[in-house]
Write a protein that holds these residues in place. Structure first.
Motif, PDB file in Angstrom:
ATOM      1  N   THR A 146       0.735  -1.416  -0.073  1.00 55.93           N
ATOM      2  CA  THR A 146      -0.074  -0.309   0.021  1.00 55.93           C
ATOM      3  C   THR A 146       0.718   1.240  -0.130  1.00 55.93           C
ATOM      4  O   THR A 146       0.809   2.291   1.111  1.00 55.93           O
ATOM      5  N   HIS A 169      -2.015   4.367   6.511  1.00 60.07           N
ATOM      6  CA  HIS A 169      -2.341   3.635   5.013  1.00 60.07           C
ATOM      7  C   HIS A 169      -4.270   5.006   6.365  1.00 60.07           C
ATOM      8  O   HIS A 169      -4.347   5.117   4.966  1.00 60.07           O
ATOM      9  N   SER A 191      -4.083   2.508  -3.510  1.00 58.35           N
ATOM     10  CA  SER A 191      -3.481   2.191  -2.345  1.00 58.35           C
ATOM     11  C   SER A 191      -5.168   2.138  -1.957  1.00 58.35           C
ATOM     12  O   SER A 191      -5.566   0.790  -1.182  1.00 58.35           O
ATOM     13  N   LYS A 194      -7.325  -0.997  -3.729  1.00 54.25           N
ATOM     14  CA  LYS A 194      -6.794  -1.377  -3.425  1.00 54.25           C
ATOM     15  C   LYS A 194      -7.671  -1.644  -2.419  1.00 54.25           C
ATOM     16  O   LYS A 194      -8.205  -3.474  -1.795  1.00 54.25           O
TER      17      LYS A 194
END
Length: 290
Positions: A146, A169, A191, A194
């Motif tokens: 990520t 994150h 990310s 994702k």
């Protein structure tokens, strides 16, 4: 999100999942919330530690006490900011456990930091690529690359419990800092998408409370960043073409001491918008792309 009332549960283990215990490091700040949360994974003969935190004796002793008679088989770091990884080396020296996880990364930023600087001492015995695993007694950790907050950031999934350890994150109390040159908004947005496409049950971040509706939160974070993009493009359209002009208008009501850090986020967005053909840099100005 305001921090909860003290006292915080420093140097003590909390059971947050049948396979996960949490130990809070005594390093609270405006950028770490109540402190760095280290996680001990496993309930059997073998355990792993995720984000061992700062090199503070009280915290390391608390981790060792929580591990107890189990064998520590992996010390995993999501990234190498100094509130996450420095305890890895002394914990490894005390236990013989390998340091496994993100790649080493040490660099100087070119602007005011809004978070901890990089840990120059970090060394990994094994770097995890996306999808690679660490296996112990009754548990599996799967690396989820990520990049964005930092280029070496990874999350770690625990499929036996539906848990995702998200490091910095995704956090419930604050958005993540994305500060160039290493912080990259293009990577960060990819990310986030994702993670949104995954089906994890719950997130355990390194700072702040567990996230029990992860996809909902991530969807909101993506929307927040897109809203910032629109604000930036609007500012440029109105003739405010320098970051120093944009920040006071975009962050009204925010403590002015945080404006330099906000400027880094604006810069990250502008670099991304440049790549996508919306703006172009001319000296210190950012103009609409021709």
């Amino acid at each position: 999100m305001d921090a909860p009332a003290e006292p915080y549960p420093y140097a003590s283990a909390e059971q947050v999942d049948p396979l996960v215990r949490r130990v809070l490091a005594h390093n609270p700040s405006a950028f770490t919330y109540t402190g760095t949360q280290s996680y001990i994974v496993g309930s059997g003969a073998e355990v792993a530690v995720i984000d061992p935190g700062p090199d503070e004796a009280e915290h390391i002793e608390a981790l060792l006490a929580t591990i107890g008679d189990a064998r520590l088989v992996a010390i995993c770091c999501t990234h190498t900011h100094r509130d996450h990884s420095p305890a890895a080396a002394p914990l490894s020296a005390r236990t013989g456990a390998p340091i496994i996880g993100c790649a080493p990364l040490t660099m100087d930023d070119d602007g005011p930091r809004a978070d901890a600087a990089f840990d120059a001492s970090y060394r990994a015995d094994r770097v995890l690529a996306d999808g690679e695993t660490v296996v112990g007694d009754g548990w599996t950790l799967v690396a989820v690359a990520t990049p964005g907050h930092t280029s070496n950031h990874i999350c770690l999934a625990l499929p036996e419990s539906g848990v995702l350890f998200t490091g910095d994150h995704v956090m419930g109390w604050s958005t993540s800092v994305v500060s160039p040159p290493d912080g990259d908004m293009t990577d960060y947005m990819a990310s986030l998408q994702k993670l949104h496409d995954r089906e994890d049950r719950i997130y355990f971040p390194a700072h702040g409370p567990a996230i029990e509706k992860p996809r909902q939160l991530v969807r909101g974070m993506i929307g927040h960043r897109r809203s910032r993009e629109k604000q930036i493009l609007k500012q440029i359209g109105e003739g405010h073409t320098r970051i120093a002009q944009m920040v006071p208008r975009m962050y009204k009501g925010v403590d002015e001491r945080l404006w330099p850090a906000a400027g880094r986020s604006v810069l990250a967005h502008l670099i991304d918008l440049d790549r996508r053909g919306f703006v172009t840099p001319v000296g210190e100005e950012w103009l609409p792309a021709a």
